[in-house]
Design a protein around this motif. Structure first.
Motif, PDB file in Angstrom:
ATOM      1  N   ARG A  21       0.836  -1.203   0.000  1.00  0.00           N
ATOM      2  CA  ARG A  21       0.000   0.000   0.000  1.00  0.00           C
ATOM      3  C   ARG A  21       0.873   1.256   0.000  1.00  0.00           C
ATOM      4  O   ARG A  21       0.874   2.035   0.947  1.00  0.00           O
ATOM      5  CB  ARG A  21      -0.923   0.010   1.219  1.00  0.00           C
ATOM      6  CG  ARG A  21      -1.790  -1.239   1.341  1.00  0.00           C
ATOM      7  CD  ARG A  21      -2.899  -1.033   2.354  1.00  0.00           C
ATOM      8  NE  ARG A  21      -3.544  -2.288   2.725  1.00  0.00           N
ATOM      9  CZ  ARG A  21      -4.676  -2.373   3.413  1.00  0.00           C
ATOM     10  NH1 ARG A  21      -5.288  -1.277   3.811  1.00  0.00           N
ATOM     11  NH2 ARG A  21      -5.202  -3.552   3.714  1.00  0.00           N
ATOM     12  N   THR A  22       1.599   1.428  -1.082  1.00  0.00           N
ATOM     13  CA  THR A  22       2.502   2.591  -1.172  1.00  0.00           C
ATOM     14  C   THR A  22       1.726   3.902  -1.180  1.00  0.00           C
ATOM     15  O   THR A  22       2.284   4.953  -0.940  1.00  0.00           O
ATOM     16  CB  THR A  22       3.356   2.522  -2.450  1.00  0.00           C
ATOM     17  OG1 THR A  22       2.473   2.303  -3.562  1.00  0.00           O
ATOM     18  CG2 THR A  22       4.380   1.412  -2.386  1.00  0.00           C
ATOM     19  N   GLU A  23       0.416   3.802  -1.480  1.00  0.00           N
ATOM     20  CA  GLU A  23      -0.395   5.020  -1.526  1.00  0.00           C
ATOM     21  C   GLU A  23      -0.897   5.416  -0.143  1.00  0.00           C
ATOM     22  O   GLU A  23      -1.683   6.348  -0.008  1.00  0.00           O
ATOM     23  CB  GLU A  23      -1.569   4.848  -2.503  1.00  0.00           C
ATOM     24  CG  GLU A  23      -2.732   4.008  -2.030  1.00  0.00           C
ATOM     25  CD  GLU A  23      -2.433   2.513  -1.864  1.00  0.00           C
ATOM     26  OE1 GLU A  23      -3.215   1.853  -1.168  1.00  0.00           O
ATOM     27  OE2 GLU A  23      -1.433   2.009  -2.415  1.00  0.00           O
ATOM     28  N   THR A  24      -0.465   4.698   0.905  1.00  0.00           N
ATOM     29  CA  THR A  24      -0.905   5.004   2.271  1.00  0.00           C
ATOM     30  C   THR A  24       0.293   5.362   3.153  1.00  0.00           C
ATOM     31  O   THR A  24       0.822   4.513   3.876  1.00  0.00           O
ATOM     32  CB  THR A  24      -1.676   3.796   2.868  1.00  0.00           C
ATOM     33  OG1 THR A  24      -2.756   3.450   1.991  1.00  0.00           O
ATOM     34  CG2 THR A  24      -2.252   4.118   4.243  1.00  0.00           C
ATOM     35  N   PRO A  25       0.756   6.613   3.098  1.00  0.00           N
ATOM     36  CA  PRO A  25       1.862   7.019   3.967  1.00  0.00           C
ATOM     37  C   PRO A  25       1.426   6.978   5.431  1.00  0.00           C
ATOM     38  O   PRO A  25       0.241   7.135   5.745  1.00  0.00           O
ATOM     39  CB  PRO A  25       2.164   8.455   3.536  1.00  0.00           C
ATOM     40  CG  PRO A  25       1.474   8.631   2.225  1.00  0.00           C
ATOM     41  CD  PRO A  25       0.306   7.706   2.236  1.00  0.00           C
ATOM     42  N   ILE A  26       2.399   6.770   6.321  1.00  0.00           N
ATOM     43  CA  ILE A  26       2.091   6.584   7.744  1.00  0.00           C
ATOM     44  C   ILE A  26       2.640   7.720   8.603  1.00  0.00           C
ATOM     45  O   ILE A  26       3.782   8.144   8.440  1.00  0.00           O
ATOM     46  CB  ILE A  26       2.669   5.235   8.230  1.00  0.00           C
ATOM     47  CG1 ILE A  26       1.998   4.071   7.481  1.00  0.00           C
ATOM     48  CG2 ILE A  26       2.482   5.066   9.740  1.00  0.00           C
ATOM     49  CD1 ILE A  26       2.618   2.714   7.748  1.00  0.00           C
ATOM     50  N   ILE A  27       1.785   8.187   9.517  1.00  0.00           N
ATOM     51  CA  ILE A  27       2.205   9.130  10.554  1.00  0.00           C
ATOM     52  C   ILE A  27       2.092   8.364  11.876  1.00  0.00           C
ATOM     53  O   ILE A  27       1.003   7.909  12.243  1.00  0.00           O
ATOM     54  CB  ILE A  27       1.263  10.356  10.604  1.00  0.00           C
ATOM     55  CG1 ILE A  27       1.316  11.121   9.277  1.00  0.00           C
ATOM     56  CG2 ILE A  27       1.607  11.263  11.786  1.00  0.00           C
ATOM     57  CD1 ILE A  27       0.112  12.031   9.053  1.00  0.00           C
ATOM     58  N   PHE A  28       3.217   8.187  12.549  1.00  0.00           N
ATOM     59  CA  PHE A  28       3.193   7.470  13.827  1.00  0.00           C
ATOM     60  C   PHE A  28       2.889   8.412  14.974  1.00  0.00           C
ATOM     61  O   PHE A  28       3.362   9.551  14.997  1.00  0.00           O
ATOM     62  CB  PHE A  28       4.542   6.803  14.092  1.00  0.00           C
ATOM     63  CG  PHE A  28       4.691   5.474  13.420  1.00  0.00           C
ATOM     64  CD1 PHE A  28       4.039   4.346  13.910  1.00  0.00           C
ATOM     65  CD2 PHE A  28       5.487   5.333  12.292  1.00  0.00           C
ATOM     66  CE1 PHE A  28       4.168   3.110  13.293  1.00  0.00           C
ATOM     67  CE2 PHE A  28       5.622   4.104  11.676  1.00  0.00           C
ATOM     68  CZ  PHE A  28       4.962   2.995  12.169  1.00  0.00           C
ATOM     69  N   ILE A  29       2.089   7.922  15.932  1.00  0.00           N
ATOM     70  CA  ILE A  29       1.901   8.654  17.182  1.00  0.00           C
ATOM     71  C   ILE A  29       2.187   7.695  18.327  1.00  0.00           C
ATOM     72  O   ILE A  29       1.923   6.494  18.216  1.00  0.00           O
ATOM     73  CB  ILE A  29       0.473   9.255  17.313  1.00  0.00           C
ATOM     74  CG1 ILE A  29      -0.620   8.187  17.135  1.00  0.00           C
ATOM     75  CG2 ILE A  29       0.273  10.389  16.327  1.00  0.00           C
ATOM     76  CD1 ILE A  29      -2.032   8.700  17.370  1.00  0.00           C
ATOM     77  N   THR A  30       2.766   8.214  19.385  1.00  0.00           N
ATOM     78  CA  THR A  30       3.094   7.341  20.503  1.00  0.00           C
ATOM     79  C   THR A  30       3.080   8.121  21.804  1.00  0.00           C
ATOM     80  O   THR A  30       3.313   9.331  21.810  1.00  0.00           O
ATOM     81  CB  THR A  30       4.483   6.679  20.309  1.00  0.00           C
ATOM     82  OG1 THR A  30       4.756   5.859  21.432  1.00  0.00           O
ATOM     83  CG2 THR A  30       5.588   7.704  20.154  1.00  0.00           C
ATOM     84  N   GLY A  31       2.790   7.413  22.876  1.00  0.00           N
ATOM     85  CA  GLY A  31       2.801   8.043  24.194  1.00  0.00           C
ATOM     86  C   GLY A  31       4.216   8.170  24.722  1.00  0.00           C
ATOM     87  O   GLY A  31       4.530   9.051  25.497  1.00  0.00           O
ATOM     88  N   TYR A  32       5.073   7.259  24.284  1.00  0.00           N
ATOM     89  CA  TYR A  32       6.466   7.293  24.774  1.00  0.00           C
ATOM     90  C   TYR A  32       7.372   6.747  23.668  1.00  0.00           C
ATOM     91  O   TYR A  32       7.719   5.575  23.653  1.00  0.00           O
ATOM     92  CB  TYR A  32       6.620   6.492  26.080  1.00  0.00           C
ATOM     93  CG  TYR A  32       5.921   5.161  26.070  1.00  0.00           C
ATOM     94  CD1 TYR A  32       6.578   3.994  25.681  1.00  0.00           C
ATOM     95  CD2 TYR A  32       4.572   5.072  26.433  1.00  0.00           C
ATOM     96  CE1 TYR A  32       5.923   2.779  25.657  1.00  0.00           C
ATOM     97  CE2 TYR A  32       3.912   3.850  26.416  1.00  0.00           C
ATOM     98  CZ  TYR A  32       4.598   2.716  26.042  1.00  0.00           C
ATOM     99  OH  TYR A  32       3.936   1.509  26.017  1.00  0.00           O
ATOM    100  N   GLY A  33       7.732   7.612  22.771  1.00  0.00           N
ATOM    101  CA  GLY A  33       8.608   7.180  21.678  1.00  0.00           C
ATOM    102  C   GLY A  33      10.040   7.163  22.156  1.00  0.00           C
ATOM    103  O   GLY A  33      10.420   7.945  23.016  1.00  0.00           O
ATOM    104  N   ASP A  34      10.834   6.232  21.627  1.00  0.00           N
ATOM    105  CA  ASP A  34      12.258   6.331  21.910  1.00  0.00           C
ATOM    106  C   ASP A  34      12.976   6.550  20.587  1.00  0.00           C
ATOM    107  O   ASP A  34      12.420   6.316  19.513  1.00  0.00           O
ATOM    108  CB  ASP A  34      12.773   5.089  22.659  1.00  0.00           C
ATOM    109  CG  ASP A  34      12.524   3.807  21.879  1.00  0.00           C
ATOM    110  OD1 ASP A  34      12.704   3.816  20.646  1.00  0.00           O
ATOM    111  OD2 ASP A  34      12.148   2.785  22.495  1.00  0.00           O
ATOM    112  N   VAL A  35      14.201   7.030  20.673  1.00  0.00           N
ATOM    113  CA  VAL A  35      14.929   7.411  19.454  1.00  0.00           C
ATOM    114  C   VAL A  35      15.106   6.243  18.485  1.00  0.00           C
ATOM    115  O   VAL A  35      14.792   6.380  17.298  1.00  0.00           O
ATOM    116  CB  VAL A  35      16.279   8.082  19.810  1.00  0.00           C
ATOM    117  CG1 VAL A  35      17.099   8.313  18.562  1.00  0.00           C
ATOM    118  CG2 VAL A  35      16.021   9.407  20.517  1.00  0.00           C
ATOM    119  N   PRO A  36      15.560   5.055  18.930  1.00  0.00           N
ATOM    120  CA  PRO A  36      15.725   3.949  17.972  1.00  0.00           C
ATOM    121  C   PRO A  36      14.432   3.607  17.229  1.00  0.00           C
ATOM    122  O   PRO A  36      14.435   3.316  16.037  1.00  0.00           O
ATOM    123  CB  PRO A  36      16.174   2.766  18.839  1.00  0.00           C
ATOM    124  CG  PRO A  36      16.735   3.378  20.066  1.00  0.00           C
ATOM    125  CD  PRO A  36      15.989   4.666  20.287  1.00  0.00           C
TER     126      PRO A  36
END
Length: 205
Positions: free
Chosen positions: A75-90
């Motif tokens: 699904r290359t036509e569906t770009p993703i935006i991630f959201i998180t409560g506690y993201g880490d750098v890696p």
């Protein structure tokens, strides 16, 4: 073709997040579609209008990074935006390397998210246009006869008509006729155009 409303998918197991994002997306004029799990989202057919996915990293069944891996090819036509409560750098680096548009740590401002959605939808529109172009190109190639396809495959390698004729065991005049048909059916303005089309179709002799 009527301009269809872009869809913004949201996959988050937190109902309050889903509800607030649904209101925000709707107020911006897009169509929100909410899912509580990655599996629910996977069961939904591909959308053939510009779309993007707001995805929580930490999901109960299949996590966000796993879902990204599953859909990034199909699904290359569906770009993703991630959201998180506690993201880490890696984790952020991993998501961005795999093509995510943005990685936002909650709480984030509405404007930041709307800007990210805007970017993602532009990317989706471009991906859909490329896909439509490829479909049309494959369609034109499918109208070629088997012999015309053989001629095209040889011509794009740089062979002269007489060399193509020798290769296929036909006369040079016949090659010229086939070549003319190939150019017309493929809507190629020049040999360079045809070579470019063959490269995109990954035609190999």
């Amino acid at each position: 073709m009527p301009q269809e409303t872009p869809i913004v998918f949201v996959v988050d197991d937190d109902v309050s997040v889903r509800e607030s994002l649904e209101l925000l997306i709707r107020s911006a004029g897009w169509l929100p579609e909410m899912f509580a799990s990655a599996q629910q989202f996977l069961a939904r057919q591909r959308a053939l209008v510009p779309n993007c996915l707001i995805l929580d990293v930490n999901l109960p069944d299949l996590n966000g990074l796993d879902l990204q891996r599953l859909i990034s090819v199909e699904r290359t036509e569906t770009p993703i935006i991630f959201i998180t409560g506690y993201g880490d750098v890696p984790m952020t680096v991993k998501a961005m390397k795999a093509g995510a548009v943005e990685f936002l740590t909650k709480p984030f401002g509405d404007e930041i998210l709307l800007g990210a959605i805007e970017q993602a939808l532009k990317r989706s529109t471009a991906a859909l246009a490329i896909e439509a172009e490829m479909r049309a190109l494959r369609g034109r190639h499918a109208t070629l006869s088997r012999r015309e396809q053989e001629v095209m495959a040889l011509v794009v390698t740089g062979l002269l008509n007489k060399q193509v004729a020798h290769e296929l065991g036909i006369s040079e005049i016949t090659v010229k006729a086939h070549r003319g048909q190939v150019m017309r059916k493929m809507e190629a303005g020049s040999l360079a155009d045809l070579v470019n089309m063959a490269a995109r179709l990954t035609i190999r002799h």
